[in-house]
Design a protein around this motif. Sequence first.
Motif, PDB file in Angstrom:
ATOM      1  N   VAL A 194       0.855  -1.179   0.000  1.00  0.00           N
ATOM      2  CA  VAL A 194       0.000   0.000   0.000  1.00  0.00           C
ATOM      3  C   VAL A 194       0.895   1.234   0.000  1.00  0.00           C
ATOM      4  N   LEU A 195       0.721   2.101  -0.996  1.00  0.00           N
ATOM      5  CA  LEU A 195       1.462   3.351  -1.045  1.00  0.00           C
ATOM      6  C   LEU A 195       0.595   4.449  -0.443  1.00  0.00           C
ATOM      7  N   TYR A 196       0.993   4.942   0.721  1.00  0.00           N
ATOM      8  CA  TYR A 196       0.261   6.030   1.334  1.00  0.00           C
ATOM      9  C   TYR A 196       0.452   7.302   0.508  1.00  0.00           C
ATOM     10  N   PRO A 197      -0.483   8.266   0.603  1.00  0.00           N
ATOM     11  CA  PRO A 197      -0.422   9.456  -0.266  1.00  0.00           C
ATOM     12  C   PRO A 197       0.924  10.175  -0.233  1.00  0.00           C
ATOM     13  N   THR A 198       1.497  10.358   0.961  1.00  0.00           N
ATOM     14  CA  THR A 198       2.788  11.050   1.041  1.00  0.00           C
ATOM     15  C   THR A 198       3.884  10.246   0.366  1.00  0.00           C
ATOM     16  N   LEU A 199       3.860   8.918   0.570  1.00  0.00           N
ATOM     17  CA  LEU A 199       4.867   8.061  -0.049  1.00  0.00           C
ATOM     18  C   LEU A 199       4.725   8.071  -1.564  1.00  0.00           C
ATOM     19  N   ARG A 200       3.488   8.085  -2.045  1.00  0.00           N
ATOM     20  CA  ARG A 200       3.252   8.131  -3.484  1.00  0.00           C
ATOM     21  C   ARG A 200       3.836   9.417  -4.070  1.00  0.00           C
ATOM     22  N   GLN A 201       3.640  10.524  -3.375  1.00  0.00           N
ATOM     23  CA  GLN A 201       4.207  11.797  -3.823  1.00  0.00           C
ATOM     24  C   GLN A 201       5.729  11.759  -3.798  1.00  0.00           C
ATOM     25  N   LEU A 202       6.292  11.153  -2.745  1.00  0.00           N
ATOM     26  CA  LEU A 202       7.745  11.077  -2.609  1.00  0.00           C
ATOM     27  C   LEU A 202       8.356  10.267  -3.750  1.00  0.00           C
ATOM     28  N   VAL A 203       7.729   9.136  -4.082  1.00  0.00           N
ATOM     29  CA  VAL A 203       8.226   8.298  -5.181  1.00  0.00           C
ATOM     30  C   VAL A 203       8.242   9.091  -6.482  1.00  0.00           C
ATOM     31  N   GLN A 204       7.258   9.951  -6.659  1.00  0.00           N
ATOM     32  CA  GLN A 204       7.210  10.777  -7.873  1.00  0.00           C
ATOM     33  C   GLN A 204       8.317  11.828  -7.878  1.00  0.00           C
ATOM     34  N   LEU A 205       8.615  12.414  -6.721  1.00  0.00           N
ATOM     35  CA  LEU A 205       9.605  13.497  -6.655  1.00  0.00           C
ATOM     36  C   LEU A 205      11.049  13.003  -6.732  1.00  0.00           C
ATOM     37  N   LEU A 206      11.308  11.800  -6.208  1.00  0.00           N
ATOM     38  CA  LEU A 206      12.694  11.349  -6.026  1.00  0.00           C
ATOM     39  C   LEU A 206      13.591  11.484  -7.254  1.00  0.00           C
ATOM     40  N   PRO A 207      13.168  11.061  -8.458  1.00  0.00           N
ATOM     41  CA  PRO A 207      14.091  11.136  -9.584  1.00  0.00           C
ATOM     42  C   PRO A 207      14.236  12.524 -10.194  1.00  0.00           C
ATOM     43  N   TRP A 208      13.422  13.496  -9.771  1.00  0.00           N
ATOM     44  CA  TRP A 208      13.450  14.824 -10.389  1.00  0.00           C
ATOM     45  C   TRP A 208      14.520  15.702  -9.762  1.00  0.00           C
ATOM     46  N   ASN A 209      15.096  16.611 -10.571  1.00  0.00           N
ATOM     47  CA  ASN A 209      16.003  17.607 -10.004  1.00  0.00           C
ATOM     48  C   ASN A 209      15.180  18.752  -9.412  1.00  0.00           C
ATOM     49  N   HIS A 210      15.860  19.684  -8.722  1.00  0.00           N
ATOM     50  CA  HIS A 210      15.120  20.710  -7.977  1.00  0.00           C
ATOM     51  C   HIS A 210      14.313  21.618  -8.908  1.00  0.00           C
ATOM     52  N   GLN A 211      14.783  21.817 -10.147  1.00  0.00           N
ATOM     53  CA  GLN A 211      14.015  22.654 -11.073  1.00  0.00           C
ATOM     54  C   GLN A 211      12.689  21.998 -11.432  1.00  0.00           C
ATOM     55  N   ARG A 212      12.756  20.692 -11.704  1.00  0.00           N
ATOM     56  CA  ARG A 212      11.530  19.967 -12.062  1.00  0.00           C
ATOM     57  C   ARG A 212      10.586  19.897 -10.860  1.00  0.00           C
ATOM     58  N   VAL A 213      11.118  19.729  -9.658  1.00  0.00           N
ATOM     59  CA  VAL A 213      10.290  19.693  -8.449  1.00  0.00           C
ATOM     60  C   VAL A 213       9.616  21.048  -8.237  1.00  0.00           C
ATOM     61  N   ARG A 214      10.369  22.123  -8.432  1.00  0.00           N
ATOM     62  CA  ARG A 214       9.789  23.462  -8.259  1.00  0.00           C
ATOM     63  C   ARG A 214       8.657  23.690  -9.262  1.00  0.00           C
ATOM     64  N   GLU A 215       8.872  23.288 -10.524  1.00  0.00           N
ATOM     65  CA  GLU A 215       7.828  23.454 -11.544  1.00  0.00           C
ATOM     66  C   GLU A 215       6.569  22.667 -11.163  1.00  0.00           C
ATOM     67  N   HIS A 216       6.774  21.457 -10.617  1.00  0.00           N
ATOM     68  CA  HIS A 216       5.633  20.636 -10.210  1.00  0.00           C
ATOM     69  C   HIS A 216       4.840  21.320  -9.100  1.00  0.00           C
TER      70      HIS A 216
END
Length: 453
Positions: A21-43
């Motif tokens: 079970v992926l909890y909402p915060t964990l699901r968001q974290l999995v999405q953010l992990l491979p992105w650099n800070h520019q891509r995270v900021r845009e998101h």
Amino acid sequence: MNTQTLTSTLSVETRLETQAVLYPTLRQLVQLLPWNHQRVREHLQAEAQHNPFLRHQNSNHREALLEDILPNWYSPVAMQPSLQEHLRGQIAALDLPPKQREALSYLMQWVSPSGYLEESPQVWISGSAWNVKELEVVVSHLQSLDPPGIGARSPQECLLLQLQDRPNSLAALLVRDYLADVANCIGNSTQGNEHQQLLLKKLQLYAERVSVVESPINLTTLKAAIQEIQTLEPRPGRNFSHHPVAIATPDLQAEFNANGWQVSLTSEVSQEFCLDEEAIALLAQSNHKMQETLLQQARNLLSALNQWQENLLKVGQFLVNRQQAFLTSKDSLDLVPTPQQLVAQSVGLSNATISRIVRDRYLLINGEKSRIVPLQSFCTTVGIGGRTPKQIQELIIQLIQQEPPAKSYSDEELAQLLKLRFGIAIARRTVVKYRKMAGIESSRARKLKDLKL
């Protein structure tokens, strides 16, 4: 029916089932992990436009109000595919070994908006796990993709790629050997006509010596060939939108101080976003269920953002602590083998999380733009004798550079020298494998080349 029979008939089978079970915060974290800070900021900026409870602190106006939030109000605008996206789809369909497909995808970052393959092979391999031979092998595959002419290293090569199905045509001959003369023939001026006559004489003299052109050479066929060249595309990538591929966007930086090498974030994205207290106060008055869901989504995203930063710092500091000798000496032979599994065990994260963090992520060393290294280069596997495979290749190159003139070391001699000088016990067949990986010829071929020189 006795008691024993009844018990066996009514026996109950118990099963234990587990479900991930992926909890909402964990699901968001999995999405953010491979992105650099520019891509995270845009998101997060995009989320702040749609979620009234998430506020971008550098923004001076509210992008969304509570009454504007509807479940399906947003319709994304279709974007024209970029050249990289167009090529990536074709690469996925090629019948290539996985490693060659990875090399081809890696090489794409040096394809310019015009469609040319820029920089030298030495620049391509800098700070990567690839060698020159591995990348040069896949250049021909890149040049086979659509649009025709893609991946060329010069305008001449670009035009020849578009004529490769007719290598013996007059147009191909002109591009290959007389391109500068063709440039002088363009136009209907008197000077242009004179240059055409001069070029025609050159071609006729050439045809007397070598008969390789499909059609007879006269003024009519010459003009037709020049017109054909003018229809070719000198910039094959210009009909696509271009999203620049960042070669290196460092998320982490390492600086040396009195306490040794310390790691920090190059950009604290979490400081730029927060919950909007005004929107939360309005929610308390309205008691709207859908808006409560949006508030929880904003909280989950900010929590995931904080964990994203913490995990980056944790992994970055561990790797920098392991590689302090390399950071000081700048010598790749000082890299300490550090498999991803070791990193995962040491910092208390999963292998998959470590893989997402180090992939395509960069470290800026002492603020020097010339010293930006891939974080993945610190996660080197353990090879023979406690050295990484790349280090063994470099040691073999070092030994071959020092071999006496006209006396090339055999693979057996290289194995003995590796053991004597560096304490690496290695078999001859393993030396052959690493020598080939480094793109080095056999001792016989090297000896013949030395004799010719």
